[in-house]
Design a protein around this motif. Structure first.
Motif, PDB file in Angstrom:
ATOM      1  N   MET A   1      -3.116 -85.537 -63.767  1.00 31.25           N
ATOM      2  CA  MET A   1      -2.626 -85.043 -65.047  1.00 31.25           C
ATOM      3  C   MET A   1      -1.325 -85.750 -65.415  1.00 31.25           C
ATOM      4  O   MET A   1      -0.485 -86.008 -64.571  1.00 31.25           O
ATOM      5  N   THR A   2      -1.167 -86.097 -66.684  1.00 25.69           N
ATOM      6  CA  THR A   2       0.036 -86.748 -67.173  1.00 25.69           C
ATOM      7  C   THR A   2       0.974 -85.716 -67.777  1.00 25.69           C
ATOM      8  O   THR A   2       0.564 -84.901 -68.604  1.00 25.69           O
ATOM      9  N   TYR A   3       2.241 -85.752 -67.368  1.00 21.01           N
ATOM     10  CA  TYR A   3       3.236 -84.801 -67.856  1.00 21.01           C
ATOM     11  C   TYR A   3       4.260 -85.522 -68.721  1.00 21.01           C
ATOM     12  O   TYR A   3       4.697 -86.631 -68.398  1.00 21.01           O
ATOM     13  N   GLY A  57      17.879 -88.689 -62.588  1.00 21.99           N
ATOM     14  CA  GLY A  57      16.816 -89.529 -63.128  1.00 21.99           C
ATOM     15  C   GLY A  57      15.597 -88.807 -63.650  1.00 21.99           C
ATOM     16  O   GLY A  57      14.623 -89.448 -64.054  1.00 21.99           O
ATOM     17  N   LEU A  58      15.609 -87.470 -63.679  1.00 22.38           N
ATOM     18  CA  LEU A  58      14.455 -86.729 -64.179  1.00 22.38           C
ATOM     19  C   LEU A  58      14.481 -86.635 -65.695  1.00 22.38           C
ATOM     20  O   LEU A  58      15.534 -86.666 -66.332  1.00 22.38           O
ATOM     21  N   ARG A  59      13.297 -86.499 -66.282  1.00 25.02           N
ATOM     22  CA  ARG A  59      13.162 -86.194 -67.718  1.00 25.02           C
ATOM     23  C   ARG A  59      13.245 -84.676 -67.850  1.00 25.02           C
ATOM     24  O   ARG A  59      12.369 -83.958 -67.377  1.00 25.02           O
ATOM     25  N   VAL A  60      14.298 -84.206 -68.518  1.00 28.00           N
ATOM     26  CA  VAL A  60      14.652 -82.784 -68.482  1.00 28.00           C
ATOM     27  C   VAL A  60      14.809 -82.233 -69.891  1.00 28.00           C
ATOM     28  O   VAL A  60      15.397 -82.871 -70.759  1.00 28.00           O
ATOM     29  N   ALA A  61      14.296 -81.018 -70.103  1.00 27.69           N
ATOM     30  CA  ALA A  61      14.555 -80.256 -71.327  1.00 27.69           C
ATOM     31  C   ALA A  61      15.122 -78.901 -70.937  1.00 27.69           C
ATOM     32  O   ALA A  61      14.809 -78.359 -69.880  1.00 27.69           O
ATOM     33  N   LEU A  62      15.952 -78.348 -71.825  1.00 31.98           N
ATOM     34  CA  LEU A  62      16.541 -77.031 -71.608  1.00 31.98           C
ATOM     35  C   LEU A  62      16.140 -76.106 -72.745  1.00 31.98           C
ATOM     36  O   LEU A  62      16.332 -76.435 -73.921  1.00 31.98           O
ATOM     37  N   ALA A  63      15.568 -74.940 -72.399  1.00 36.06           N
ATOM     38  CA  ALA A  63      15.282 -73.887 -73.373  1.00 36.06           C
ATOM     39  C   ALA A  63      16.340 -72.818 -73.213  1.00 36.06           C
ATOM     40  O   ALA A  63      16.433 -72.159 -72.170  1.00 36.06           O
ATOM     41  N   ALA A  64      17.170 -72.642 -74.239  1.00 40.38           N
ATOM     42  CA  ALA A  64      18.273 -71.691 -74.193  1.00 40.38           C
ATOM     43  C   ALA A  64      18.636 -71.336 -75.627  1.00 40.38           C
ATOM     44  O   ALA A  64      18.033 -71.828 -76.588  1.00 40.38           O
ATOM     45  N   ARG A  65      19.641 -70.479 -75.768  1.00 43.42           N
ATOM     46  CA  ARG A  65      20.068 -70.042 -77.092  1.00 43.42           C
ATOM     47  C   ARG A  65      21.597 -70.101 -77.179  1.00 43.42           C
ATOM     48  O   ARG A  65      22.295 -69.651 -76.274  1.00 43.42           O
ATOM     49  N   VAL A  66      22.090 -70.660 -78.279  1.00 49.06           N
ATOM     50  CA  VAL A  66      23.520 -70.701 -78.544  1.00 49.06           C
ATOM     51  C   VAL A  66      23.771 -70.157 -79.945  1.00 49.06           C
ATOM     52  O   VAL A  66      22.836 -69.931 -80.723  1.00 49.06           O
ATOM     53  N   LEU A 133       6.465 -75.819 -72.014  1.00 44.20           N
ATOM     54  CA  LEU A 133       6.077 -75.068 -70.819  1.00 44.20           C
ATOM     55  C   LEU A 133       4.848 -75.668 -70.161  1.00 44.20           C
ATOM     56  O   LEU A 133       4.723 -75.668 -68.931  1.00 44.20           O
ATOM     57  N   THR A 134       3.941 -76.187 -70.957  1.00 47.19           N
ATOM     58  CA  THR A 134       2.690 -76.740 -70.425  1.00 47.19           C
ATOM     59  C   THR A 134       2.762 -78.252 -70.198  1.00 47.19           C
ATOM     60  O   THR A 134       1.775 -78.853 -69.783  1.00 47.19           O
ATOM     61  N   ARG A 159       3.331 -67.963 -64.648  1.00 48.05           N
ATOM     62  CA  ARG A 159       1.872 -68.049 -64.503  1.00 48.05           C
ATOM     63  C   ARG A 159       1.305 -69.147 -65.396  1.00 48.05           C
ATOM     64  O   ARG A 159       0.432 -69.919 -64.972  1.00 48.05           O
ATOM     65  N   THR A 160       1.791 -69.225 -66.624  1.00 49.69           N
ATOM     66  CA  THR A 160       1.312 -70.258 -67.543  1.00 49.69           C
ATOM     67  C   THR A 160       1.653 -71.647 -67.017  1.00 49.69           C
ATOM     68  O   THR A 160       0.816 -72.557 -67.030  1.00 49.69           O
ATOM     69  N   ALA A 161       2.891 -71.817 -66.561  1.00 51.17           N
ATOM     70  CA  ALA A 161       3.302 -73.126 -66.046  1.00 51.17           C
ATOM     71  C   ALA A 161       2.444 -73.537 -64.850  1.00 51.17           C
ATOM     72  O   ALA A 161       1.971 -74.677 -64.774  1.00 51.17           O
ATOM     73  N   ARG A 162       2.230 -72.621 -63.936  1.00 50.16           N
ATOM     74  CA  ARG A 162       1.440 -72.949 -62.742  1.00 50.16           C
ATOM     75  C   ARG A 162      -0.021 -73.212 -63.090  1.00 50.16           C
ATOM     76  O   ARG A 162      -0.682 -74.039 -62.455  1.00 50.16           O
ATOM     77  N   ALA A 163      -0.530 -72.517 -64.113  1.00 55.24           N
ATOM     78  CA  ALA A 163      -1.912 -72.760 -64.536  1.00 55.24           C
ATOM     79  C   ALA A 163      -2.091 -74.172 -65.066  1.00 55.24           C
ATOM     80  O   ALA A 163      -3.218 -74.698 -65.067  1.00 55.24           O
ATOM     81  N   HIS A 164      -0.996 -74.781 -65.523  1.00 59.05           N
ATOM     82  CA  HIS A 164      -1.045 -76.162 -66.007  1.00 59.05           C
ATOM     83  C   HIS A 164      -0.537 -77.151 -64.962  1.00 59.05           C
ATOM     84  O   HIS A 164      -0.206 -78.294 -65.281  1.00 59.05           O
ATOM     85  N   GLY A 165      -0.473 -76.706 -63.706  1.00 50.73           N
ATOM     86  CA  GLY A 165      -0.179 -77.608 -62.603  1.00 50.73           C
ATOM     87  C   GLY A 165       1.266 -77.727 -62.200  1.00 50.73           C
ATOM     88  O   GLY A 165       1.598 -78.515 -61.307  1.00 50.73           O
ATOM     89  N   ALA A 166       2.170 -76.972 -62.826  1.00 47.77           N
ATOM     90  CA  ALA A 166       3.588 -77.072 -62.513  1.00 47.77           C
ATOM     91  C   ALA A 166       3.941 -76.241 -61.293  1.00 47.77           C
ATOM     92  O   ALA A 166       3.256 -75.270 -60.953  1.00 47.77           O
ATOM     93  N   THR A 167       5.030 -76.613 -60.647  1.00 49.17           N
ATOM     94  CA  THR A 167       5.674 -75.760 -59.660  1.00 49.17           C
ATOM     95  C   THR A 167       6.844 -75.047 -60.339  1.00 49.17           C
ATOM     96  O   THR A 167       7.276 -75.430 -61.424  1.00 49.17           O
TER      97      THR A 167
END
Length: 325
Positions: A1-3, A57-66, A133-134, A159-167
């Motif tokens: 799977m490609t992420y 070196g990771l490709r990173v996103a942050l979900a938060a609120r300001v 998330l996916t 649960r959703t993340a893991r269902a799409h192969g994430a840890t």
């Protein structure tokens, strides 16, 4: 799977005002006390962890609120400058950006933390875009007890993340109310691959008297449990045995955010395919090196720096095998 992403971080983001070290007690009565240094820097466990992972070196996103204020714009600019995807950084029109003041003490890394929560109580699972998330290889959640609505949504999000192969991983951080939400934690742990508390948090979560006992007890509830143990290094329990690492010897200038940089190192090492013992070692290095400058993000290491320091003779790893009680 490609992420599309290596890491999606769910959590908090705010400015930190770090002052200290303060030699005596914090004084009221309009007393003015002088300290050696002060810094305005990016804070929030989620934001610091995201920046540390991007630095590695990771490709990173942050979900938060300001909030729609200067503090919120400071946060966005700081994240953008460090290469973190801010497309899921939501602006709340009615609440202020959280703000934290940290007063450090000399010598032992202790500190007082004063936080104005602002948008934290309103941050929820609706702030996590399904498209991110996916699309992530790993999903990390921070500051569980500061984000009650998001905390309730974590079991479903994981649960959703893991269902799409994430840890998945969770760093609860401290509980300002001291309740430790046993029902909520029980609901989220089965979907958590890695639990990343510090020693005091681990013992409070497990009701155990030592970090090693806490790690074993929490690992028995599902996740590999990785415990940050300050100057004593770190330890991890995978349900079968305990591993410990002493970490490199450094003279810290400021320990703010070191645990979040540790988290970033551990996740980066795990995603790179390193076994648990080596991931624990690299994480300890990342946490230690982040203390070289005031604030959580300015001294975070690159992957190359972290790997170079794992070869230090000051780092040791020990393993004891045995079934988790």
């Amino acid at each position: 799977m490609t992420y599309d992403l290596d890491l999606l971080v769910l959590g908090d983001a705010n400015p930190d005002v770090v002052v200290g070290p303060l030699d005596g007690p914090l004084a009221f009565g309009q007393r003015e006390q002088l300290v050696g240094s002060g810094a305005l820097t990016l804070g929030g466990s989620g934001a610091i962890m995201a920046c540390g992972a991007a630095r590695l070196g990771l490709r990173v996103a942050l979900a938060a609120r300001v909030g729609d204020d200067e503090a919120g714009r400071f946060v966005r600019d700081a994240l953008d400058a460090r290469g973190v995807d801010t497309s899921a950084l939501r602006v709340d029109p009615g609440l202020a950006t959280p703000l934290t003041v940290i007063v450090t003490r000399p010598g032992n890394g202790d500190r007082a933390i004063l936080t104005s929560p602002g948008t934290l109580a309103a941050t929820s699972g609706d702030d996590v875009p399904p498209r991110l998330l996916t699309a992530a290889r790993h999903v990390h959640a921070a500051s569980y007890f500061l984000l009650p609505l998001l905390a309730r949504a974590l079991p479903a999000l994981f649960r959703t993340a893991r269902a799409h192969g994430a840890t998945t991983s969770l760093d609860t951080n401290d509980d300002p109310e001291g309740r430790w939400d046993p029902e909520g934690i029980a609901a989220v742990l089965p979907g958590t691959d890695f639990l990343l508390p510090n020693a005091a948090e681990a013992m409070a979560l497990a009701g155990s008297r030592t970090p090693a006992d806490a790690a074993a007890a929490l690992a028995g509830r599902g996740p590999v449990t990785v415990v940050k143990n300050g100057g004593d290094g770190a330890l991890a329990h995978d349900g079968h045995g305990l591993r410990t690492v002493r970490g490199p010897s450094v003279t810290p200038r400021d320990t703010v955010g070191a645990g979040d940089s540790f988290d970033a190192g551990f996740v980066a090492a795990t995603l790179a395919g390193l076994p648990l013992a080596e991931a624990l070692e690299l994480a300890a290095v990342c946490g230690a090196l982040s203390t070289r400058a005031p604030g959580g993000t300015p001294a975070q290491p690159t992957w190359e720096e972290a790997v170079d320091h794992t070869a230090s003779p000051a780092t040791t790893t020990a393993t004891t095998e045995g079934k988790n009680a």
